[in-house]
Design a protein around this motif. Sequence first.
Motif, mmCIF file in Angstrom:
data_model
loop_
_atom_site.group_PDB
_atom_site.id
_atom_site.type_symbol
_atom_site.label_atom_id
_atom_site.label_comp_id
_atom_site.label_asym_id
_atom_site.label_seq_id
_atom_site.Cartn_x
_atom_site.Cartn_y
_atom_site.Cartn_z
ATOM 1 N N THR A 67 49.164 63.553 96.303
ATOM 2 C CA THR A 67 49.808 63.586 94.976
ATOM 3 C C THR A 67 50.637 64.850 94.821
ATOM 4 O OG1 THR A 67 47.968 62.337 94.049
ATOM 5 C CG2 THR A 67 49.411 63.482 92.491
ATOM 6 N N LEU A 68 50.074 65.993 95.227
ATOM 7 C CA LEU A 68 50.802 67.263 95.125
ATOM 8 C C LEU A 68 52.030 67.250 96.044
ATOM 9 C CD1 LEU A 68 47.847 69.826 95.098
ATOM 10 C CD2 LEU A 68 49.126 68.923 93.144
ATOM 11 N N ALA A 69 51.876 66.702 97.255
ATOM 12 C CA ALA A 69 53.005 66.616 98.182
ATOM 13 C C ALA A 69 54.094 65.717 97.615
ATOM 14 C CB ALA A 69 52.542 66.097 99.534
ATOM 15 N N PHE A 70 53.691 64.665 96.891
ATOM 16 C CA PHE A 70 54.680 63.773 96.261
ATOM 17 C C PHE A 70 55.490 64.521 95.206
ATOM 18 C CE2 PHE A 70 55.691 60.923 92.681
ATOM 19 C CZ PHE A 70 56.552 60.051 93.318
ATOM 20 N N PHE A 71 54.820 65.343 94.396
ATOM 21 C CA PHE A 71 55.533 66.126 93.394
ATOM 22 C C PHE A 71 56.498 67.111 94.055
ATOM 23 C CE2 PHE A 71 52.023 64.935 90.445
ATOM 24 C CZ PHE A 71 52.822 64.366 89.456
#
Length: 436
Positions: free
Chosen positions: A429-433
């Motif tokens: 999720t953090l990598a997606f942001f």
Amino acid sequence: GNSQVDYCSLGMEFSSCSRGTFILCFYIIGFMDLFGVSMVIPLLSRHIRSLGASPTMAGVVGSFYGIMQLFSSSIVGGWSDVVGRRYSLLACILFSALGYALLGISTNMFLYVLARIPVGIFKHSLSISKALLSDIVPEKDRPLVIGHFNAASSIGFILGPVVGGYLTEIEGGFYITSFICASVFILNAGIVWWLPWDDACVKNERPGLHTKSKNDILLLKRNAGITATILKRSTSDGMLKDNMSQSLWMQVKAVIKRIMDVAFSDLWDIFLVRLLMGVAVMLQHSNFGLALDERFGIKPKLTGYLISYGSTLGALAGFLVGPITKFYKNDTFLILLHSSVLTCTLMLLYAYTISFWIVVVCCTFFSISTNLGRTYIIDIELRHGGNHASGTLIGVGQSVSSVGRVLAPLLSGIAQEFSASGPPSLGATLAFFCSI
């Protein structure tokens, strides 16, 4: 036509290839630095337990070291901009050697904590080395040189635990290992002292230094706090000259000013990407062995082999920087975007796959993408901030990464309350942001 660095050509007008030799010597320094450190790190937890420390006390001491690194990296990086790379690097190496030598006589908790203080404050030799390399090579070659430096350092980090594990089986092995680590740092200090600094660095004229294109000027204006300093830059880079003649107060003021320039610049979107990606990667690693055991019944021995396999690929990924940079025509933003998207995809795939072989495939490409991402985020920081403050920029970047090392264990613990796949899912999720 090939992607390898012609180290002699990096010497510009120097027929003796002194700058190329200089760079190769720093690859050796990076290798030995992490080789020495990685001999000791795996043995610390067992040693502190042997001194009678409780798990809580061991955790407090570890956190204390992390906090020192958090605050000192920006200060030491800025200091290297003020007094010059040579003296700041020598100070960092010698104080680190002192710390590991003290560790070699740490027969009680007081000496153990005392030994961690100089290392916690001054173990920034790799950051200063990267700042130095960024100072003396053309911008187009910077990702390649830093990538090779990272590869050399990572190889040392892989080999060190093997030697440390062998030595620890000898009576008094921990103390012997600590003294060997201190000796490695002293050897590095000798190399730094005897390097041909004047030939390689004082005449630091690079293509485009005096005549900047319109795009270069627009890039520099992005960081208003640092631009004024960069545009005053003369033909020789002051960061590479020794400037120890300043009074201590003048040095303190100059360091504070440089850190404040970065703090109030508009580079924080780049630092935010570095923080989020750093936390994402640490979440992936945080419960890797436990998750493999719970999900696939994989034994620790096989997990260890898989971790070593990934670490080796990560080290070798540094040698892919040249071909990748050439393929993308030096567009580091696009490379970082694709690296982030790949990292996000691999973490999601790892989190929800039901096949162990898919895990192996994910680990293969994950190690490569994350190591490439670390190299290119440094290059982007320097492109936007300007090489003149490269020590401060890399130091602040390390501080941002240290914040991630504080946050990741907490977030991992919360995520594991829900599922063994929780940490990598949160990391994805953090990598997606980061990607958006």
